[in-house]
Write a protein that holds these residues in place. Sequence first.
Motif, PDB file in Angstrom:
ATOM      1  N   ASN A 144      -8.408  -3.932   3.496  1.00 60.88           N
ATOM      2  CA  ASN A 144      -7.105  -3.417   2.669  1.00 60.88           C
ATOM      3  C   ASN A 144      -6.417  -2.348   3.350  1.00 60.88           C
ATOM      4  O   ASN A 144      -5.267  -2.284   3.284  1.00 60.88           O
ATOM      5  CB  ASN A 144      -7.688  -3.056   1.356  1.00 60.88           C
ATOM      6  CG  ASN A 144      -8.152  -3.997   0.563  1.00 60.88           C
ATOM      7  OD1 ASN A 144      -7.631  -5.146   0.619  1.00 60.88           O
ATOM      8  ND2 ASN A 144      -8.904  -3.841  -0.476  1.00 60.88           N
ATOM      9  N   PHE A 145      -7.166  -1.402   3.869  1.00 61.55           N
ATOM     10  CA  PHE A 145      -6.248  -0.351   4.758  1.00 61.55           C
ATOM     11  C   PHE A 145      -5.478  -1.047   5.868  1.00 61.55           C
ATOM     12  O   PHE A 145      -4.447  -0.424   6.024  1.00 61.55           O
ATOM     13  CB  PHE A 145      -7.258   0.701   5.097  1.00 61.55           C
ATOM     14  CG  PHE A 145      -7.874   1.450   3.847  1.00 61.55           C
ATOM     15  CD1 PHE A 145      -7.222   1.846   2.975  1.00 61.55           C
ATOM     16  CD2 PHE A 145      -9.260   1.914   4.467  1.00 61.55           C
ATOM     17  CE1 PHE A 145      -7.944   2.481   1.984  1.00 61.55           C
ATOM     18  CE2 PHE A 145      -9.717   2.892   3.296  1.00 61.55           C
ATOM     19  CZ  PHE A 145      -9.178   3.097   2.152  1.00 61.55           C
ATOM     20  N   CYS A 146      -6.034  -1.839   6.455  1.00 62.08           N
ATOM     21  CA  CYS A 146      -5.442  -2.544   7.608  1.00 62.08           C
ATOM     22  C   CYS A 146      -3.944  -3.108   7.082  1.00 62.08           C
ATOM     23  O   CYS A 146      -2.928  -3.186   7.822  1.00 62.08           O
ATOM     24  CB  CYS A 146      -6.089  -3.475   8.398  1.00 62.08           C
ATOM     25  SG  CYS A 146      -7.559  -2.624   9.304  1.00 62.08           S
TER      26      CYS A 146
ATOM     27  N   ILE B 261      -2.483  -2.458   4.253  1.00 61.86           N
ATOM     28  CA  ILE B 261      -1.631  -1.283   3.790  1.00 61.86           C
ATOM     29  C   ILE B 261      -0.952  -0.598   4.884  1.00 61.86           C
ATOM     30  O   ILE B 261       0.408  -0.401   5.055  1.00 61.86           O
ATOM     31  CB  ILE B 261      -2.383  -0.136   2.986  1.00 61.86           C
ATOM     32  CG1 ILE B 261      -2.910  -0.783   1.605  1.00 61.86           C
ATOM     33  CG2 ILE B 261      -1.612   1.169   2.836  1.00 61.86           C
ATOM     34  CD1 ILE B 261      -3.724   0.557   1.062  1.00 61.86           C
ATOM     35  N   ARG B 262      -1.437  -0.332   6.068  1.00 54.17           N
ATOM     36  CA  ARG B 262      -0.684   0.191   7.354  1.00 54.17           C
ATOM     37  C   ARG B 262       0.082  -0.866   8.084  1.00 54.17           C
ATOM     38  O   ARG B 262       0.430  -0.606   9.299  1.00 54.17           O
ATOM     39  CB  ARG B 262      -1.825   0.528   8.366  1.00 54.17           C
ATOM     40  CG  ARG B 262      -2.730   1.786   7.702  1.00 54.17           C
ATOM     41  CD  ARG B 262      -3.468   2.581   8.901  1.00 54.17           C
ATOM     42  NE  ARG B 262      -4.397   1.623   9.382  1.00 54.17           N
ATOM     43  CZ  ARG B 262      -5.576   1.687   9.071  1.00 54.17           C
ATOM     44  NH1 ARG B 262      -6.256   2.430   8.090  1.00 54.17           N
ATOM     45  NH2 ARG B 262      -6.758   0.777   9.443  1.00 54.17           N
ATOM     46  N   LYS B 263       0.138  -2.197   7.466  1.00 51.38           N
ATOM     47  CA  LYS B 263       0.843  -3.351   8.159  1.00 51.38           C
ATOM     48  C   LYS B 263       0.256  -3.894   9.373  1.00 51.38           C
ATOM     49  O   LYS B 263       1.021  -4.637  10.211  1.00 51.38           O
ATOM     50  CB  LYS B 263       2.067  -2.903   8.224  1.00 51.38           C
ATOM     51  CG  LYS B 263       2.843  -2.367   6.911  1.00 51.38           C
ATOM     52  CD  LYS B 263       4.379  -2.410   6.934  1.00 51.38           C
ATOM     53  CE  LYS B 263       5.110  -1.927   5.629  1.00 51.38           C
ATOM     54  NZ  LYS B 263       4.694  -2.914   4.631  1.00 51.38           N
ATOM     55  N   GLU B 264      -1.097  -3.547   9.611  1.00 52.35           N
ATOM     56  CA  GLU B 264      -1.738  -4.221  10.769  1.00 52.35           C
ATOM     57  C   GLU B 264      -2.177  -5.622  10.720  1.00 52.35           C
ATOM     58  O   GLU B 264      -2.104  -6.210  11.459  1.00 52.35           O
ATOM     59  CB  GLU B 264      -3.021  -3.145  11.181  1.00 52.35           C
ATOM     60  CG  GLU B 264      -2.538  -1.970  11.490  1.00 52.35           C
ATOM     61  CD  GLU B 264      -3.620  -1.025  11.704  1.00 52.35           C
ATOM     62  OE1 GLU B 264      -4.903  -1.374  11.422  1.00 52.35           O
ATOM     63  OE2 GLU B 264      -3.536   0.114  11.937  1.00 52.35           O
TER      64      GLU B 264
ATOM     65  N   LYS C  94      -5.907  -5.703  -4.187  1.00 53.10           N
ATOM     66  CA  LYS C  94      -5.907  -4.642  -3.217  1.00 53.10           C
ATOM     67  C   LYS C  94      -7.616  -3.800  -3.676  1.00 53.10           C
ATOM     68  O   LYS C  94      -7.943  -3.114  -2.991  1.00 53.10           O
ATOM     69  CB  LYS C  94      -5.136  -3.524  -3.409  1.00 53.10           C
ATOM     70  CG  LYS C  94      -3.496  -3.897  -2.960  1.00 53.10           C
ATOM     71  CD  LYS C  94      -2.608  -2.968  -2.889  1.00 53.10           C
ATOM     72  CE  LYS C  94      -1.417  -3.426  -2.538  1.00 53.10           C
ATOM     73  NZ  LYS C  94      -0.237  -2.543  -2.729  1.00 53.10           N
TER      74      LYS C  94
END
Length: 233
Positions: A89-91, A93-96, A112
């Motif tokens: 989910n962090f990836c 959020i960081r648009k990775e 999320k």
Amino acid sequence: MPYRRLPNTDQARLRALKAALEKGRQNYPYDLAYSQQLYLDIQGVLPQFEQIVSQYNFSKERQAKYGKLLADQFKEARIYVSHFIQVLNFCIIRKELKPEVRKMFGLDVDDKSVPDLSTEQLLLHWGKKVVEGEERRMMTGGTRIYNPSIALVKVKFEKFVEYFNNHKNLLQTTQKMHEKVVDMRDRIDHLIVKIWNGVEECYKDLPGDQRRSKCAHYGVVYMFRKDEKSTSL
């Protein structure tokens, strides 16, 4: 007046049979307070019942110990599966990664949160989806996720699955052993009743305390009621 109390546990049943058997070994048949046939019945059934009870207790103890190990594996695997989903989910959020990637893991595109992993069944469900989802994602050329890596998550999850399956097998074994014990209890209880009836019949003409003392040597248990002495013969 003290009353006779039949065994209500397997260990008490074994003690009753062993006490009666020991008196049978110590006395000649004509001095025995119960019939010779009952003595032969005890010799035939006691070893079998004792073995089954021992196997059941061993299986139950092993199951309990393995259950604690399973709990440890569950906690560890849950942490790794949960952390992997959080990192995923962090990836996003960081648009990775794109939100659509969640579909590969059986998650809603806009969800999320981390799925409920509070039970073994839920962890089995989501752990499998996470491992298979990440493997599918990597086959499409996706960039690797670290801390934790899917390789480490897979190791922790598969170890949990192994312990879960082993514990499940132990549960089934314990249940089968328990059923064997239960199947024998009626037979054992019936035998004890016949032995105790025979012993009490043999000493029926003795005074109360003396009669109960003689019977107690054969394993007969007498209990005092609440308004009497708080001891037993």
